[in-house]
Enzyme design. Sequence first.
Site, PDB file in Angstrom:
ATOM      1  NE  ARG A 247      -4.293  -1.389   0.221  1.00 44.98           N
ATOM      2  CZ  ARG A 247      -4.417  -2.503  -0.513  1.00 44.98           C
ATOM      3  NH1 ARG A 247      -3.469  -2.876  -1.339  1.00 44.98           N
ATOM      4  NH2 ARG A 247      -5.514  -3.233  -0.419  1.00 44.98           N
ATOM      5  CD  GLU A 276      -3.592   2.589  -5.415  1.00 49.41           C
ATOM      6  OE1 GLU A 276      -2.635   2.321  -4.673  1.00 49.41           O
ATOM      7  OE2 GLU A 276      -4.452   1.771  -5.749  1.00 49.41           O
ATOM      8  CG  HIS A 294      -3.677  -1.466  -6.733  1.00 50.59           C
ATOM      9  ND1 HIS A 294      -4.082  -0.856  -5.566  1.00 50.59           N
ATOM     10  CD2 HIS A 294      -3.632  -2.797  -6.454  1.00 50.59           C
ATOM     11  CE1 HIS A 294      -4.281  -1.783  -4.637  1.00 50.59           C
ATOM     12  NE2 HIS A 294      -4.020  -2.968  -5.160  1.00 50.59           N
TER      13      HIS A 294
HETATM   14  C1  8YV Z   1      -6.943  -6.071  -5.004  1.00 49.89           C
HETATM   15  C2  8YV Z   1      -5.209  -5.651  -3.188  1.00 49.89           C
HETATM   16  O1  8YV Z   1      -6.915  -5.729  -6.346  1.00 49.89           O
HETATM   17  O2  8YV Z   1      -6.194  -7.522  -2.175  1.00 49.89           O
HETATM   18  C3  8YV Z   1      -5.608  -6.479  -2.021  1.00 49.89           C
HETATM   19  O3  8YV Z   1      -5.296  -6.058  -0.890  1.00 49.89           O
HETATM   20  O4  8YV Z   1      -4.596  -4.678  -3.045  1.00 49.89           O
HETATM   21  C4  8YV Z   1      -5.540  -6.043  -4.569  1.00 49.89           C
HETATM   22  O5  8YV Z   1      -4.927  -7.245  -4.810  1.00 49.89           O
HETATM   23  C5  8YV Z   1      -7.888  -5.170  -4.297  1.00 49.89           C
HETATM   24  O6  8YV Z   1      -7.769  -5.200  -2.949  1.00 49.89           O
HETATM   25  C6  8YV Z   1      -9.306  -5.498  -4.607  1.00 49.89           C
HETATM   26  O7  8YV Z   1     -10.166  -4.912  -3.674  1.00 49.89           O
END
Ligand code: 8YV
Length: 332
Positions: A247, A276, A294
């Site tokens: 993140r 983001e 992402h």
């Molecule tokens: C997803 C992500 O695309 O799972 C996670 O924490 O960051 C990603 O892999 C996203 O969260 C989908 O909500």
Amino acid sequence: MGAMPEKRKPVVIVTRKLPDVIETRMMELFDTRLNHDDVPWTQNELIEAVKIADVLVPTVTDRIDARVLSQAGSNLRLIASFGTGVDHIDLKTARQRGITVTNTPGVLTEDTADMTMALLLAVTRRLAEGERVARSGTWHGWGPTMMLGTRLWGKRLGIIGLGRIGQALARRARGFGLTIHYHNRRRVHPDVETELEATYWDSLDQMLARMDIVSINCPHTPATYHLLSARRLALLRPHCFIVNSSRGEVIDENALTRMLEKGDLAGAALDVYEHEPAINPRLVALDNVVLLPHMGSATLEGRIDMGEKVIINIKAFSDGHPPPDRVIETMF
Ligand code: 8YV
């Protein structure tokens, strides 16, 4: 004896477009409401959704904060998030309101580790830069000192967060001849350390000062916000590269950008950003930076597996069983 009255199907509101097979199955099982045009909802639209939903299925693009939760109807008992990270959900308020939260861990580990390795290779071997040159029409042929990158073999990789994804990255990185170092809240099981020949650093500061590449693989929580602060970033040596597929908030992005501009770091490969989907234009202007939108877990198989997990969590919960992927605040 009369037939059992048929149980009302739970109203499940899904905030974004999911793979067709998942949406179809959800429509069969639940009273499902979909977002066909896939435009992310505003806070007010989210509030309208939680007023009528029994179950909300949000993604990382939805901010499920105290304001949204405070207006949820009494029917809202479950937030079955599509994704592993849960930093877009106010877990404390959800708990106080008796709303269960689930996520989809495990199924995106290998895909995210693949992409993290790809980012690591891309930034050290100048893959994106080379691709731009090849397409630009300005390439006049091979040269012995052209596009020189940094060798991976024999270098030190420092992994911040040796959980599922961190370990999957470490396994890949060993194949590329990197030695594995890590910092974690807790030391991992000795068997894992042995398998990965991983060196544990209790002090993050000391690890940072000795690495060639640092990869962020921990979740974003209040405790990891700006874990890589300006002070900590300054501990990195100028030849060090940073990779982040976790993140954006874990790194002070402004401080990182300033260091990259000044040449105080060799480069960065980022899949995630502090604000983001906005990406700092000063980062975009830099050649020693690889930027992705992402997409760490973005495989069709992964998205279907994530959807299956969401369905299993909703089904278990609505049948009165504990959902397998319940998120508890203290896990983070
Ligand atoms: C997803 C992500 O695309 O799972 C996670 O924490 O960051 C990603 O892999 C996203 O969260 C989908 O909500």
